[in-house]
Design a protein around this motif. Structure first.
Motif, mmCIF file in Angstrom:
data_model
loop_
_atom_site.group_PDB
_atom_site.id
_atom_site.type_symbol
_atom_site.label_atom_id
_atom_site.label_comp_id
_atom_site.label_asym_id
_atom_site.label_seq_id
_atom_site.Cartn_x
_atom_site.Cartn_y
_atom_site.Cartn_z
ATOM 1 N N LEU A 36 4.831 -30.740 3.590
ATOM 2 C CA LEU A 36 4.017 -31.644 2.766
ATOM 3 C C LEU A 36 3.748 -32.947 3.499
ATOM 4 C CD1 LEU A 36 5.506 -31.167 -0.826
ATOM 5 C CD2 LEU A 36 3.781 -29.818 0.381
ATOM 6 N N PHE A 37 4.661 -33.342 4.377
ATOM 7 C CA PHE A 37 4.479 -34.510 5.236
ATOM 8 C C PHE A 37 4.342 -34.007 6.665
ATOM 9 C CE2 PHE A 37 7.062 -37.689 7.837
ATOM 10 C CZ PHE A 37 5.945 -38.458 8.165
ATOM 11 N N ASN A 38 3.210 -34.339 7.296
ATOM 12 C CA ASN A 38 2.899 -33.758 8.600
ATOM 13 C C ASN A 38 3.602 -34.441 9.767
ATOM 14 O OD1 ASN A 38 1.495 -36.166 9.036
ATOM 15 N ND2 ASN A 38 -0.513 -35.264 8.597
ATOM 16 N N GLY A 39 4.398 -35.481 9.486
ATOM 17 C CA GLY A 39 5.125 -36.156 10.548
ATOM 18 C C GLY A 39 4.304 -37.164 11.321
ATOM 19 N N LYS A 40 3.056 -37.396 10.893
ATOM 20 C CA LYS A 40 2.170 -38.294 11.634
ATOM 21 C C LYS A 40 1.550 -39.380 10.767
ATOM 22 C CE LYS A 40 -0.281 -34.782 12.968
ATOM 23 N NZ LYS A 40 -1.318 -33.931 13.602
ATOM 24 N N ASP A 41 1.078 -38.984 9.560
ATOM 25 C CA ASP A 41 0.370 -39.943 8.720
ATOM 26 C C ASP A 41 0.498 -39.521 7.265
ATOM 27 O OD1 ASP A 41 -1.550 -37.868 8.275
ATOM 28 O OD2 ASP A 41 -2.669 -38.499 10.061
ATOM 29 N N TRP A 79 3.947 -47.996 2.178
ATOM 30 C CA TRP A 79 4.432 -46.779 2.811
ATOM 31 C C TRP A 79 4.005 -46.779 4.277
ATOM 32 C CZ3 TRP A 79 7.332 -42.866 0.471
ATOM 33 C CH2 TRP A 79 7.484 -42.975 -0.915
ATOM 34 N N SER A 80 4.874 -46.280 5.136
ATOM 35 C CA SER A 80 4.555 -46.187 6.559
ATOM 36 C C SER A 80 5.235 -44.966 7.151
ATOM 37 C CB SER A 80 4.997 -47.454 7.293
ATOM 38 O OG SER A 80 6.396 -47.649 7.150
ATOM 39 N N VAL A 81 4.859 -44.666 8.385
ATOM 40 C CA VAL A 81 5.454 -43.545 9.104
ATOM 41 C C VAL A 81 6.155 -44.087 10.338
ATOM 42 C CG1 VAL A 81 5.007 -41.404 10.348
ATOM 43 C CG2 VAL A 81 3.701 -41.932 8.271
ATOM 44 N N GLU A 82 7.435 -43.765 10.480
ATOM 45 C CA GLU A 82 8.201 -44.146 11.664
ATOM 46 C C GLU A 82 8.794 -42.881 12.264
ATOM 47 O OE1 GLU A 82 11.083 -47.164 10.919
ATOM 48 O OE2 GLU A 82 9.645 -48.522 9.934
ATOM 49 N N GLY A 83 8.238 -42.454 13.384
ATOM 50 C CA GLY A 83 8.685 -41.199 13.969
ATOM 51 C C GLY A 83 8.402 -40.061 13.013
ATOM 52 N N ASP A 84 9.447 -39.312 12.638
ATOM 53 C CA ASP A 84 9.268 -38.200 11.705
ATOM 54 C C ASP A 84 9.705 -38.579 10.294
ATOM 55 O OD1 ASP A 84 11.980 -38.381 12.078
ATOM 56 O OD2 ASP A 84 12.306 -36.244 12.433
ATOM 57 N N GLU A 85 9.727 -39.888 9.990
ATOM 58 C CA GLU A 85 10.199 -40.361 8.697
ATOM 59 C C GLU A 85 9.088 -41.038 7.900
ATOM 60 O OE1 GLU A 85 13.562 -42.910 9.326
ATOM 61 O OE2 GLU A 85 14.498 -41.510 10.745
ATOM 62 N N LEU A 86 9.069 -40.747 6.616
ATOM 63 C CA LEU A 86 8.256 -41.495 5.653
ATOM 64 C C LEU A 86 9.097 -42.662 5.169
ATOM 65 C CD1 LEU A 86 6.706 -38.762 3.318
ATOM 66 C CD2 LEU A 86 5.413 -40.507 4.549
ATOM 67 N N TRP A 228 12.271 -40.673 3.867
ATOM 68 C CA TRP A 228 12.185 -39.238 3.593
ATOM 69 C C TRP A 228 11.799 -38.512 4.884
ATOM 70 C CZ3 TRP A 228 12.814 -38.381 -1.772
ATOM 71 C CH2 TRP A 228 12.602 -39.494 -2.584
ATOM 72 N N ARG A 229 12.265 -37.295 5.026
ATOM 73 C CA ARG A 229 11.858 -36.468 6.159
ATOM 74 C C ARG A 229 12.028 -34.992 5.774
ATOM 75 N NH1 ARG A 229 17.037 -37.258 10.348
ATOM 76 N NH2 ARG A 229 18.474 -35.917 9.158
ATOM 77 N N ASN A 230 11.456 -34.119 6.601
ATOM 78 C CA ASN A 230 11.578 -32.666 6.389
ATOM 79 C C ASN A 230 11.230 -32.279 4.956
ATOM 80 O OD1 ASN A 230 12.469 -32.387 9.063
ATOM 81 N ND2 ASN A 230 14.612 -32.678 8.469
ATOM 82 N N VAL A 231 10.044 -32.681 4.521
ATOM 83 C CA VAL A 231 9.580 -32.392 3.156
ATOM 84 C C VAL A 231 8.812 -31.081 3.198
ATOM 85 C CG1 VAL A 231 8.350 -33.290 1.165
ATOM 86 C CG2 VAL A 231 9.399 -34.876 2.793
ATOM 87 N N PHE A 232 9.463 -30.003 2.784
ATOM 88 C CA PHE A 232 8.904 -28.660 2.889
ATOM 89 C C PHE A 232 8.856 -27.996 1.518
ATOM 90 C CE2 PHE A 232 11.462 -28.940 7.012
ATOM 91 C CZ PHE A 232 10.383 -29.450 7.738
ATOM 92 N N LEU A 233 7.815 -27.209 1.283
ATOM 93 C CA LEU A 233 7.669 -26.540 -0.014
ATOM 94 C C LEU A 233 7.219 -25.100 0.185
ATOM 95 C CD1 LEU A 233 6.379 -27.942 -3.328
ATOM 96 C CD2 LEU A 233 5.335 -25.840 -2.470
ATOM 97 N N ARG A 234 7.773 -24.217 -0.643
ATOM 98 C CA ARG A 234 7.391 -22.810 -0.671
ATOM 99 C C ARG A 234 6.991 -22.446 -2.092
ATOM 100 N NH1 ARG A 234 9.920 -17.996 -2.072
ATOM 101 N NH2 ARG A 234 11.842 -19.115 -2.612
ATOM 102 N N GLU A 235 5.783 -21.933 -2.266
ATOM 103 C CA GLU A 235 5.339 -21.517 -3.596
ATOM 104 C C GLU A 235 5.942 -20.163 -3.945
ATOM 105 O OE1 GLU A 235 1.266 -22.879 -4.818
ATOM 106 O OE2 GLU A 235 0.972 -22.972 -2.643
#
Length: 445
Positions: A36-41, A79-86, A228-235
């Protein structure tokens, strides 16, 4: 030449120090999950607060686009992105997914600070609680001493409001959530510990109605920095959802809830009575023949019981569940009631005729069916004069027939006060299918 050497050396130093000029690696979700978070923006997210999602989901596309676009100024400020973190500074709107989700498994990591208070909104509804669980945090009086991970906005004393164990890690360490949501039922693990077990999440915005069938994921902000990091979802699809509901939660094995008895063997209608010739048995299902009907019932009288089954309803399909049926007559009137089995898109009906309704007496909530080519999972609990119907994990009916004073057509139902009878299917000429039909008797307390 010397200038080039100095530039090259500077570049090497930046790389060694982990320069922010080097792009963060895109998060790699586990098999079956999406990031859900692409690690960039912040692509794929907008901003909302604690507000009823039903209202903005009902907006026109144009009005919603304006609301969404207007939120981005606030989002970008906090909100901002630092490395792989929200990263959120503890203020502003909550990060909200563009996409709406139904049944899902959500994985994410978070790290927060002292005095912080945050949470995760599921389908836009608060919330899986995150907070400072120390005494110094000042919120032991409202449950912080019990730990994070509870469905804090559930009613006082309701299952799921408080976590089963305290599983938070000390400040400065990352915490990991696993959240599985099927219908309104939520199971949560925090740092590998099971803190919520298949509890119903209440609709904070309308406690008389089930939580919404779909909605966004929101990451709340409330007074302290949170990362936050590693925000992953499976339907989760219908078949898996039905298995989870039948087993009483994810990771549980079939039969974990003892006491249910199969009353349809999937091969024939042995043990059933009534016009069984009007039904076909094929591939483990029992189906009313098109153009035929009548009430068939299992030949064991029941008083208080829970019945569970899977139902597939064709377009405009109509059938019903016979509850405490005497063995003859129209179960909607001679039995305690008929619980409607009806295509949710059926037009021109009284609300008390909708799927799950106690026919002609009490209306069930609508809008919780799966598509007509998929199987629905339903549980019905009959105890005394009360009936509860849970469809696909949503409680769509919870009523006491003893309190009913108004009836469709103005005529009271003669059998509504029956204390025992048979369970069965009230066919109405449509090929509605049932499978995995089981009952469990409820003993006197």
């Amino acid at each position: 030449m010397h200038r080039r050497i100095r530039s090259f050396i500077a570049l090497i130093i930046l790389i060694a120090l982990g320069s922010p000029l080097i792009a963060a690696e895109t998060p790699k979700p586990p098999k079956g999950f999406t990031a859900l978070f692409n690690g960039k923006d912040l692509a794929g997210w907008w901003g909302a607060t604690t507000e009823d999602p039903a209202k903005y989901m009902a907006m026109s596309a144009e009005d919603f686009a304006k609301k969404r676009d207007a939120s981005l100024k606030d989002i970008n400020a906090h909100w901002s992105v630092e490395g792989d973190e929200l990263v959120n500074d503890g203020h502003g709107l909550y990060l909200t997914t563009d996409k709406y989700y139904g049944d899902f498994e959500l994985l994410l990591d978070y790290k927060t600070v002292a005095k912080a208070d945050s949470g995760i909104y599921l389908r836009g509804v608060p919330q899986v609680q995150i907070w400072d669980t120390t005494k110094e945090g000042g919120k032991w009086g409202i449950g912080a001493d019990k730990g994070s991970g509870g469905l804090w906005n559930n009613s006082k004393g309701a299952p799921g409001k408080d976590p089963l164990v305290l599983a938070d890690k000390p400040f400065g360490e990352w915490n990991s959530f696993r959240i599985v949501m099927v219908g309104s039922r939520v199971s949560i693990w925090l740092n590998g510990k099971h803190v919520i077990d298949h509890a119903i999440m209440e609709n904070y915005f309308n406690r008389k109605a089930p939580i919404y069938k779909t909605g966004p994921i929101q990451l709340q902000t409330h007074g302290g920095e949170i990362r936050w990091r590693n925000v992953f979802l499976r339907e989760i699809g219908a078949d898996e959802a039905n298995t989870i509901l039948r087993n009483g939660g994810p990771d549980k094995k079939a039969g974990a809830d003892a006491g249910f008895k199969a009353i349809f063997n999937g091969k024939d209608l042995n043990g059933w009575k009534g016009p069984v010739q009007n039904y076909d048995v094929k591939d483990g299902t029992v189906v009313c023949q098109k153009g035929k009907g009548g009430t068939i019932f299992y030949g064991e009288e029941l008083a208080d019981f829970t019945a569970r089954m899977e139902i597939r309803i064709p377009p405009n399909g109509n059938n019903g569940l016979a509850i405490r049926y005497p063995g003859s007559g129209d179960t909607a009137y001679t039995g305690m009631c008929e619980l409607q089995t009806l295509d949710d898109n059926y037009k021109g009906i009284d609300p008390r005729q909708a799927h799950g309704s106690a026919y002609g007496m009490v209306a069930a909530a609508r809008g919780f069916h799966r598509p007509t080519d998929e199987w629905n999972y339903q549980e019905v609990t009959v105890k005394g004069s009360t009936i509860k119907v849970e469809l696909n994990g949503f409680v769509i009916l919870d009523c006491d027939l003893a309190t009913v004073k108004e009836f469709m057509g103005g005529k009271p139902h003669a059998g509504m006060n029956r204390t025992s009878g048979y369970f069965g299917f009230a066919g109405h000429s449509d090929p509605v299918a049932y499978r995995n039909v089981e009952v469990k008797t409820i003993g006197a307390e």
